[in-house]
Motif scaffolding. Structure first.
Motif, PDB file in Angstrom:
ATOM      1  N   PRO A 294       4.399  -3.251   7.357  1.00  0.00           N
ATOM      2  CA  PRO A 294       3.491  -4.142   6.640  1.00  0.00           C
ATOM      3  C   PRO A 294       2.093  -4.131   7.255  1.00  0.00           C
ATOM      4  O   PRO A 294       1.906  -3.718   8.402  1.00  0.00           O
ATOM      5  CB  PRO A 294       4.140  -5.522   6.792  1.00  0.00           C
ATOM      6  CG  PRO A 294       5.333  -5.366   7.641  1.00  0.00           C
ATOM      7  CD  PRO A 294       5.485  -3.926   8.024  1.00  0.00           C
ATOM      8  N   GLY A 295       1.127  -4.589   6.477  1.00  0.00           N
ATOM      9  CA  GLY A 295      -0.241  -4.652   6.965  1.00  0.00           C
ATOM     10  C   GLY A 295      -0.347  -5.507   8.223  1.00  0.00           C
ATOM     11  O   GLY A 295       0.283  -6.564   8.322  1.00  0.00           O
ATOM     12  N   ALA A 296      -1.124  -5.029   9.197  1.00  0.00           N
ATOM     13  CA  ALA A 296      -1.315  -5.754  10.455  1.00  0.00           C
ATOM     14  C   ALA A 296      -2.630  -5.306  11.081  1.00  0.00           C
ATOM     15  O   ALA A 296      -3.109  -4.200  10.835  1.00  0.00           O
ATOM     16  CB  ALA A 296      -0.156  -5.470  11.421  1.00  0.00           C
ATOM     17  N   ARG A 297      -3.193  -6.175  11.903  1.00  0.00           N
ATOM     18  CA  ARG A 297      -4.391  -5.802  12.663  1.00  0.00           C
ATOM     19  C   ARG A 297      -3.997  -4.799  13.730  1.00  0.00           C
ATOM     20  O   ARG A 297      -2.939  -4.912  14.344  1.00  0.00           O
ATOM     21  CB  ARG A 297      -5.025  -7.033  13.278  1.00  0.00           C
ATOM     22  CG  ARG A 297      -5.607  -7.911  12.191  1.00  0.00           C
ATOM     23  CD  ARG A 297      -6.252  -9.151  12.722  1.00  0.00           C
ATOM     24  NE  ARG A 297      -6.497  -9.984  11.562  1.00  0.00           N
ATOM     25  CZ  ARG A 297      -7.621 -10.585  11.318  1.00  0.00           C
ATOM     26  NH1 ARG A 297      -8.608 -10.486  12.162  1.00  0.00           N
ATOM     27  NH2 ARG A 297      -7.771 -11.304  10.237  1.00  0.00           N
ATOM     28  N   ARG A 298      -4.868  -3.804  13.912  1.00  0.00           N
ATOM     29  CA  ARG A 298      -4.559  -2.702  14.818  1.00  0.00           C
ATOM     30  C   ARG A 298      -5.466  -2.736  16.042  1.00  0.00           C
ATOM     31  O   ARG A 298      -6.568  -3.262  16.005  1.00  0.00           O
ATOM     32  CB  ARG A 298      -4.728  -1.354  14.099  1.00  0.00           C
ATOM     33  CG  ARG A 298      -3.898  -1.238  12.843  1.00  0.00           C
ATOM     34  CD  ARG A 298      -2.430  -1.244  13.170  1.00  0.00           C
ATOM     35  NE  ARG A 298      -1.628  -1.251  11.934  1.00  0.00           N
ATOM     36  CZ  ARG A 298      -0.360  -1.536  11.908  1.00  0.00           C
ATOM     37  NH1 ARG A 298       0.287  -1.816  13.015  1.00  0.00           N
ATOM     38  NH2 ARG A 298       0.291  -1.531  10.771  1.00  0.00           N
TER      39      ARG A 298
ATOM     40  N   TYR B 266      -7.260  -2.854  10.052  1.00  0.00           N
ATOM     41  CA  TYR B 266      -6.046  -3.447   9.517  1.00  0.00           C
ATOM     42  C   TYR B 266      -5.377  -2.373   8.666  1.00  0.00           C
ATOM     43  O   TYR B 266      -6.041  -1.736   7.840  1.00  0.00           O
ATOM     44  CB  TYR B 266      -6.424  -4.649   8.655  1.00  0.00           C
ATOM     45  CG  TYR B 266      -5.278  -5.439   8.080  1.00  0.00           C
ATOM     46  CD1 TYR B 266      -4.713  -6.492   8.797  1.00  0.00           C
ATOM     47  CD2 TYR B 266      -4.789  -5.177   6.810  1.00  0.00           C
ATOM     48  CE1 TYR B 266      -3.668  -7.246   8.255  1.00  0.00           C
ATOM     49  CE2 TYR B 266      -3.753  -5.912   6.257  1.00  0.00           C
ATOM     50  CZ  TYR B 266      -3.198  -6.950   6.991  1.00  0.00           C
ATOM     51  OH  TYR B 266      -2.165  -7.700   6.461  1.00  0.00           O
ATOM     52  N   SER B 267      -4.087  -2.140   8.869  1.00  0.00           N
ATOM     53  CA  SER B 267      -3.423  -1.116   8.072  1.00  0.00           C
ATOM     54  C   SER B 267      -1.932  -1.372   7.974  1.00  0.00           C
ATOM     55  O   SER B 267      -1.359  -2.148   8.736  1.00  0.00           O
ATOM     56  CB  SER B 267      -3.658   0.281   8.669  1.00  0.00           C
ATOM     57  OG  SER B 267      -2.956   0.441   9.884  1.00  0.00           O
ATOM     58  N   GLY B 268      -1.330  -0.706   6.998  1.00  0.00           N
ATOM     59  CA  GLY B 268       0.107  -0.708   6.800  1.00  0.00           C
ATOM     60  C   GLY B 268       0.504   0.629   6.205  1.00  0.00           C
ATOM     61  O   GLY B 268      -0.364   1.430   5.816  1.00  0.00           O
ATOM     62  N   TYR B 269       1.802   0.893   6.112  1.00  0.00           N
ATOM     63  CA  TYR B 269       2.284   2.191   5.650  1.00  0.00           C
ATOM     64  C   TYR B 269       3.356   2.011   4.578  1.00  0.00           C
ATOM     65  O   TYR B 269       4.197   1.126   4.674  1.00  0.00           O
ATOM     66  CB  TYR B 269       2.911   2.974   6.802  1.00  0.00           C
ATOM     67  CG  TYR B 269       1.914   3.376   7.857  1.00  0.00           C
ATOM     68  CD1 TYR B 269       1.348   4.645   7.844  1.00  0.00           C
ATOM     69  CD2 TYR B 269       1.542   2.492   8.865  1.00  0.00           C
ATOM     70  CE1 TYR B 269       0.425   5.029   8.816  1.00  0.00           C
ATOM     71  CE2 TYR B 269       0.611   2.869   9.839  1.00  0.00           C
ATOM     72  CZ  TYR B 269       0.068   4.138   9.800  1.00  0.00           C
ATOM     73  OH  TYR B 269      -0.844   4.506  10.752  1.00  0.00           O
ATOM     74  N   PHE B 270       3.320   2.914   3.586  1.00  0.00           N
ATOM     75  CA  PHE B 270       4.426   3.002   2.647  1.00  0.00           C
ATOM     76  C   PHE B 270       4.829   4.462   2.506  1.00  0.00           C
ATOM     77  O   PHE B 270       4.074   5.367   2.866  1.00  0.00           O
ATOM     78  CB  PHE B 270       4.079   2.388   1.280  1.00  0.00           C
ATOM     79  CG  PHE B 270       3.177   3.200   0.389  1.00  0.00           C
ATOM     80  CD1 PHE B 270       3.670   4.227  -0.403  1.00  0.00           C
ATOM     81  CD2 PHE B 270       1.824   2.903   0.317  1.00  0.00           C
ATOM     82  CE1 PHE B 270       2.836   4.963  -1.235  1.00  0.00           C
ATOM     83  CE2 PHE B 270       0.978   3.624  -0.514  1.00  0.00           C
ATOM     84  CZ  PHE B 270       1.485   4.663  -1.295  1.00  0.00           C
ATOM     85  N   ALA B 271       6.040   4.679   2.005  1.00  0.00           N
ATOM     86  CA  ALA B 271       6.514   6.023   1.691  1.00  0.00           C
ATOM     87  C   ALA B 271       6.692   6.123   0.192  1.00  0.00           C
ATOM     88  O   ALA B 271       7.185   5.181  -0.452  1.00  0.00           O
ATOM     89  CB  ALA B 271       7.839   6.299   2.390  1.00  0.00           C
ATOM     90  N   ASP B 272       6.256   7.251  -0.371  1.00  0.00           N
ATOM     91  CA  ASP B 272       6.487   7.480  -1.795  1.00  0.00           C
ATOM     92  C   ASP B 272       7.953   7.872  -1.983  1.00  0.00           C
ATOM     93  O   ASP B 272       8.704   7.968  -1.003  1.00  0.00           O
ATOM     94  CB  ASP B 272       5.493   8.507  -2.352  1.00  0.00           C
ATOM     95  CG  ASP B 272       5.790   9.952  -1.972  1.00  0.00           C
ATOM     96  OD1 ASP B 272       6.796  10.237  -1.291  1.00  0.00           O
ATOM     97  OD2 ASP B 272       4.992  10.822  -2.359  1.00  0.00           O
ATOM     98  N   PRO B 273       8.418   8.078  -3.222  1.00  0.00           N
ATOM     99  CA  PRO B 273       9.844   8.382  -3.416  1.00  0.00           C
ATOM    100  C   PRO B 273      10.342   9.646  -2.720  1.00  0.00           C
ATOM    101  O   PRO B 273      11.547   9.796  -2.515  1.00  0.00           O
ATOM    102  CB  PRO B 273       9.961   8.500  -4.942  1.00  0.00           C
ATOM    103  CG  PRO B 273       8.897   7.581  -5.461  1.00  0.00           C
ATOM    104  CD  PRO B 273       7.746   7.790  -4.501  1.00  0.00           C
ATOM    105  N   ASP B 274       9.437  10.563  -2.331  1.00  0.00           N
ATOM    106  CA  ASP B 274       9.854  11.745  -1.601  1.00  0.00           C
ATOM    107  C   ASP B 274       9.754  11.565  -0.091  1.00  0.00           C
ATOM    108  O   ASP B 274      10.005  12.500   0.664  1.00  0.00           O
ATOM    109  CB  ASP B 274       9.036  12.964  -2.042  1.00  0.00           C
ATOM    110  CG  ASP B 274       9.558  13.515  -3.347  1.00  0.00           C
ATOM    111  OD1 ASP B 274      10.564  14.250  -3.311  1.00  0.00           O
ATOM    112  OD2 ASP B 274       8.991  13.185  -4.410  1.00  0.00           O
ATOM    113  N   GLY B 275       9.338  10.385   0.352  1.00  0.00           N
ATOM    114  CA  GLY B 275       9.264  10.103   1.777  1.00  0.00           C
ATOM    115  C   GLY B 275       7.911  10.396   2.415  1.00  0.00           C
ATOM    116  O   GLY B 275       7.768  10.243   3.625  1.00  0.00           O
TER     117      GLY B 275
END
Length: 154
Positions: free
Chosen positions: A105-109, A114-123
């Motif tokens: 999830p989004g967080a201060r770095r 500030y950033s967060g990460y997601f994976a698309d359906p292929d990873g």
């Protein structure tokens, strides 16, 4: 060889699933879609993201090998810089709604943004970031400075 990239191509297991995620889910506009084969999406000035059938990619370009000592997909993260922290969270939520998985999830770095990460359906991992030190100039040139150095003279 000139220093530039026009096409970033990712091998995907299912081009139609990628279409559903990026076009139907995230609202991106296709540049070219050949059902079952390839999907191109313009992601910047003179730059397209290609989502190509992984089996077709291997047939044409040969098999991929993991980095030394690693298993699975080559380590890569695609970055998408946004205007503020709220937009980071909104994009992560939109990706989850479209069928992606929020990995972080989004967080201060520590680097000041500030950033967060997601994976698309292929990873494939996407970093959604608010980095005030990253400036894209009207001519397309990008400068990256420490957070707070946003005059872009670097």
């Amino acid at each position: 060889m000139r220093q530039h990239v026009n096409v970033i191509t990712l091998g995907v297991a299912d081009v139609e699933r990628a279409y559903t995620f990026y076009v139907d889910g995230l609202g991106w506009v296709p540049t070219l879609h050949v059902p079952g084969e390839v999907l191109f999406l313009q992601v910047g000035g003179g730059v397209v993201l290609g989502l190509w059938s992984a089996s077709a990619m291997v047939a044409e370009a040969g098999p991929t090998a993991p980095a030394s000592g690693e298993q699975g997909r080559a380590p890569i993260t695609l970055g998408h810089n946004v205007a503020d922290e709220a937009e980071v969270d909104a994009v992560l939520a939109a990706a989850a709604q479209a069928g992606g998985s929020v990995l972080v999830p989004g967080a201060r770095r520590d680097w000041g943004g500030y950033s967060g990460y997601f994976a698309d359906p292929d990873g494939y991992r996407w970093e959604i970031a608010h980095n005030p030190g990253l400036v894209v100039h009207p001519d397309g040139r990008v400068t990256i400075g420490a957070v707070g150095e946003t005059d872009g003279t670097g």
